[in-house]
Design a protein around this motif. Structure first.
Motif, PDB file in Angstrom:
ATOM      1  N   LEU A  42       0.841  -1.193   0.000  1.00 55.72           N
ATOM      2  CA  LEU A  42       0.000   0.000   0.000  1.00 55.72           C
ATOM      3  C   LEU A  42       0.879   1.246   0.000  1.00 55.72           C
ATOM      4  O   LEU A  42       1.973   1.227   0.564  1.00 55.72           O
ATOM      5  CB  LEU A  42      -0.897   0.046   1.248  1.00 55.72           C
ATOM      6  N   GLU A  80      -2.571   5.301   1.285  1.00 52.79           N
ATOM      7  CA  GLU A  80      -3.521   4.208   1.481  1.00 52.79           C
ATOM      8  C   GLU A  80      -3.421   3.636   2.890  1.00 52.79           C
ATOM      9  O   GLU A  80      -4.433   3.331   3.518  1.00 52.79           O
ATOM     10  CB  GLU A  80      -3.285   3.100   0.457  1.00 52.79           C
ATOM     11  N   GLN A 110      -4.527  -8.308   3.691  1.00 53.22           N
ATOM     12  CA  GLN A 110      -4.531  -8.191   2.230  1.00 53.22           C
ATOM     13  C   GLN A 110      -4.660  -9.540   1.537  1.00 53.22           C
ATOM     14  O   GLN A 110      -5.084  -9.600   0.386  1.00 53.22           O
ATOM     15  CB  GLN A 110      -3.266  -7.472   1.750  1.00 53.22           C
ATOM     16  N   ARG A 117      -8.946  -6.164  -3.576  1.00 53.57           N
ATOM     17  CA  ARG A 117      -9.056  -4.744  -3.931  1.00 53.57           C
ATOM     18  C   ARG A 117     -10.139  -4.517  -4.980  1.00 53.57           C
ATOM     19  O   ARG A 117     -10.995  -3.663  -4.824  1.00 53.57           O
ATOM     20  CB  ARG A 117      -7.722  -4.225  -4.446  1.00 53.57           C
ATOM     21  N   HIS A 132     -10.469  -0.025   1.218  1.00 53.37           N
ATOM     22  CA  HIS A 132      -9.709   0.398   2.403  1.00 53.37           C
ATOM     23  C   HIS A 132     -10.500   0.142   3.690  1.00 53.37           C
ATOM     24  O   HIS A 132      -9.935  -0.252   4.708  1.00 53.37           O
ATOM     25  CB  HIS A 132      -9.298   1.869   2.277  1.00 53.37           C
TER      26      HIS A 132
END
Length: 134
Positions: free
Chosen positions: A4, A8, A34, A39, A47
């Motif tokens: 990131l 972010e 993650q 995403r 986020h």
């Protein structure tokens, strides 16, 4: 920084509880999260979803440090007693064991691909053709 940008990372931490952000393992939890949060699946909510998952991981790790894990089944104040439920029978794994995981599940359901009655879903529009298996 766990894949990131600094901006972010700050955005993710902005969604998290200050006590979790202050923990030295915060960025590790975000990196671990993650692997569980896509995403392109969440798009604009990525986020926020990442923060919920990282918070969930941190909360579980905090419980596990004392040898406790799982959803709290009961509490007692006099002479202090806490009981933890074993496993989840609803197919959500450990997510239902923390409030952060429950919020993540709600967000996951909100973003899940549901074909309409009048047609089919064109998966090529989502994440370059990748399919999310729930």
């Amino acid at each position: 920084m766990a894949g990131l940008t600094e901006e972010e990372m700050a955005k993710v931490k902005g969604f998290m509880h200050p006590d979790l952000v202050a923990d030295s393992r915060c960025e590790t939890w975000i990196a671990m999260a993650q692997f569980r949060v896509g995403r392109c699946y969440f798009g604009a909510a990525f986020h926020y979803a990442l923060a919920l998952m990282a918070s969930h991981i941190g909360a579980l790790e905090g419980r596990g440090a004392d040898g406790d894990a799982g959803r709290i089944a009961s509490k007692k104040e006099g002479d202090i007693s806490v009981s933890y439920a074993s496993g989840s029978s609803d197919g959500d794994g450990d997510l239902s064991s923390t409030s952060f995981g429950q919020q993540y599940l709600a967000l996951l359901k909100q973003y899940s691909v549901r074909p309409g009655v009048t047609g089919r879903v064109n998966f090529r529009r989502f994440c370059g053709g990748a399919r999310k298996v729930l």
